[in-house]
Design a protein around this motif. Structure first.
Motif, PDB file in Angstrom:
ATOM      1  N   ALA A  82     133.796 -24.185  64.336  1.00 40.21           N
ATOM      2  CA  ALA A  82     132.490 -23.513  65.127  1.00 40.21           C
ATOM      3  C   ALA A  82     131.630 -23.325  65.029  1.00 40.21           C
ATOM      4  O   ALA A  82     130.282 -22.998  65.593  1.00 40.21           O
ATOM      5  CB  ALA A  82     132.860 -22.153  63.557  1.00 40.21           C
ATOM      6  N   ALA A  83     130.833 -24.640  63.861  1.00 39.02           N
ATOM      7  CA  ALA A  83     129.838 -24.952  63.994  1.00 39.02           C
ATOM      8  C   ALA A  83     129.426 -25.543  65.397  1.00 39.02           C
ATOM      9  O   ALA A  83     128.085 -25.812  65.802  1.00 39.02           O
ATOM     10  CB  ALA A  83     129.809 -25.725  62.683  1.00 39.02           C
ATOM     11  N   ALA A  84     129.917 -26.324  65.642  1.00 38.00           N
ATOM     12  CA  ALA A  84     129.887 -27.280  66.874  1.00 38.00           C
ATOM     13  C   ALA A  84     129.591 -26.652  67.981  1.00 38.00           C
ATOM     14  O   ALA A  84     129.334 -27.346  69.336  1.00 38.00           O
ATOM     15  CB  ALA A  84     131.391 -28.178  66.544  1.00 38.00           C
ATOM     16  N   CYS A  85     130.933 -25.325  67.997  1.00 38.74           N
ATOM     17  CA  CYS A  85     130.688 -24.610  69.483  1.00 38.74           C
ATOM     18  C   CYS A  85     129.516 -23.582  69.483  1.00 38.74           C
ATOM     19  O   CYS A  85     129.393 -23.872  70.099  1.00 38.74           O
ATOM     20  CB  CYS A  85     132.038 -23.675  68.947  1.00 38.74           C
ATOM     21  SG  CYS A  85     133.197 -24.207  69.826  1.00 38.74           S
ATOM     22  N   LEU A 135     137.502 -16.981  66.566  1.00 37.84           N
ATOM     23  CA  LEU A 135     139.017 -17.314  66.256  1.00 37.84           C
ATOM     24  C   LEU A 135     138.982 -18.016  65.040  1.00 37.84           C
ATOM     25  O   LEU A 135     140.068 -18.223  64.019  1.00 37.84           O
ATOM     26  CB  LEU A 135     139.757 -17.802  67.227  1.00 37.84           C
ATOM     27  CG  LEU A 135     140.409 -16.034  68.247  1.00 37.84           C
ATOM     28  CD1 LEU A 135     141.370 -16.885  69.020  1.00 37.84           C
ATOM     29  CD2 LEU A 135     141.935 -15.786  66.915  1.00 37.84           C
ATOM     30  N   ASP A 136     138.297 -18.816  64.942  1.00 39.21           N
ATOM     31  CA  ASP A 136     138.205 -20.522  64.056  1.00 39.21           C
ATOM     32  C   ASP A 136     137.760 -19.268  62.862  1.00 39.21           C
ATOM     33  O   ASP A 136     138.161 -19.610  61.544  1.00 39.21           O
ATOM     34  CB  ASP A 136     136.755 -20.852  64.189  1.00 39.21           C
ATOM     35  CG  ASP A 136     136.713 -22.208  65.874  1.00 39.21           C
ATOM     36  OD1 ASP A 136     137.944 -22.688  65.752  1.00 39.21           O
ATOM     37  OD2 ASP A 136     135.734 -22.846  65.916  1.00 39.21           O
ATOM     38  N   MET A 137     136.861 -18.574  62.896  1.00 36.10           N
ATOM     39  CA  MET A 137     136.522 -18.241  61.420  1.00 36.10           C
ATOM     40  C   MET A 137     137.442 -17.216  60.973  1.00 36.10           C
ATOM     41  O   MET A 137     137.826 -17.074  59.681  1.00 36.10           O
ATOM     42  CB  MET A 137     134.913 -16.857  62.004  1.00 36.10           C
ATOM     43  CG  MET A 137     133.664 -18.293  61.973  1.00 36.10           C
ATOM     44  SD  MET A 137     132.503 -16.204  62.523  1.00 36.10           S
ATOM     45  CE  MET A 137     132.624 -15.556  63.553  1.00 36.10           C
ATOM     46  N   ASP A 138     138.045 -16.562  62.006  1.00 38.37           N
ATOM     47  CA  ASP A 138     140.005 -15.079  60.932  1.00 38.37           C
ATOM     48  C   ASP A 138     140.311 -16.766  60.568  1.00 38.37           C
ATOM     49  O   ASP A 138     140.657 -16.192  60.103  1.00 38.37           O
ATOM     50  CB  ASP A 138     140.182 -15.324  62.981  1.00 38.37           C
ATOM     51  CG  ASP A 138     139.317 -13.506  62.997  1.00 38.37           C
ATOM     52  OD1 ASP A 138     138.676 -13.039  62.377  1.00 38.37           O
ATOM     53  OD2 ASP A 138     139.919 -12.949  63.933  1.00 38.37           O
ATOM     54  N   CYS A 139     140.587 -17.973  60.966  1.00 41.84           N
ATOM     55  CA  CYS A 139     141.756 -18.793  60.985  1.00 41.84           C
ATOM     56  C   CYS A 139     141.293 -19.422  60.197  1.00 41.84           C
ATOM     57  O   CYS A 139     141.536 -19.301  58.807  1.00 41.84           O
ATOM     58  CB  CYS A 139     141.715 -19.549  61.570  1.00 41.84           C
ATOM     59  SG  CYS A 139     143.422 -20.802  62.012  1.00 41.84           S
ATOM     60  N   ALA A 140     139.577 -19.808  59.783  1.00 40.75           N
ATOM     61  CA  ALA A 140     139.292 -20.453  58.145  1.00 40.75           C
ATOM     62  C   ALA A 140     139.170 -19.139  57.339  1.00 40.75           C
ATOM     63  O   ALA A 140     139.919 -19.853  56.331  1.00 40.75           O
ATOM     64  CB  ALA A 140     137.618 -20.294  58.368  1.00 40.75           C
ATOM     65  N   GLN A 141     139.876 -18.553  57.249  1.00 39.50           N
ATOM     66  CA  GLN A 141     139.450 -17.101  55.687  1.00 39.50           C
ATOM     67  C   GLN A 141     141.044 -16.964  56.011  1.00 39.50           C
ATOM     68  O   GLN A 141     141.093 -16.776  54.512  1.00 39.50           O
ATOM     69  CB  GLN A 141     138.624 -16.073  56.526  1.00 39.50           C
ATOM     70  CG  GLN A 141     138.606 -14.784  55.514  1.00 39.50           C
ATOM     71  CD  GLN A 141     137.643 -13.463  55.596  1.00 39.50           C
ATOM     72  OE1 GLN A 141     136.937 -13.308  56.971  1.00 39.50           O
ATOM     73  NE2 GLN A 141     137.070 -13.411  54.302  1.00 39.50           N
TER      74      GLN A 141
END
Length: 127
Positions: A24-27, A42-48
């Protein structure tokens, strides 16, 4: 203890959450950030959900299997999205998501007594 029995799944969940945070940060640093919006979300949802699943397993929650089923579903979606992008961070994230989804399904399918066992039966149908 539950956390020892599910340690490989806990480890995969934590590794996936880290990969998703990095992705997410790299994107956000990509030239066309708008094109990466779904990937970032989706990165944020998945990480959580990965961190939540790890916590449920670590404390031996009777709902760990249900949470792991949800985690596997979200990991699948995130892995599919990230897999469409050629950036190295997205490809690494997609791989981490696939490994995590597999471990979560394995955990839920045989896992814990009570509420999680019924959830595990649902996961077997998705595999």
């Amino acid at each position: 203890m539950a956390h020892e029995q599910f340690q490989s799944c806990i480890d995969e969940c934590n590794a996936c959450a880290d990969a998703c945070d990095h992705c997410a940060a790299a994107c956000l640093s990509e030239q066309d950030v708008k094109a990466m919006a779904r990937c970032i979300k989706l990165d944020m949802d998945c990480a959580q959900i990965c961190r939540l699943a790890a916590a449920y397993m670590a404390r031996g929650s009777e709902f760990a299997g249900m949470v792991c089923n949800a985690c596997a579903e979200i990991c699948d979606a995130c892995g599919e999205e990230c897999g469409q992008h050629q950036m190295e961070h997205c490809q690494r994230c997609a791989q981490a998501c696939r490994r995590c989804a597999e471990e979560c399904r394995r955990m839920a399918s045989g896992a814990m007594p009570g509420g999680a066992k019924g959830a595990g039966a649902m996961a077997a149908g998705h595999a």
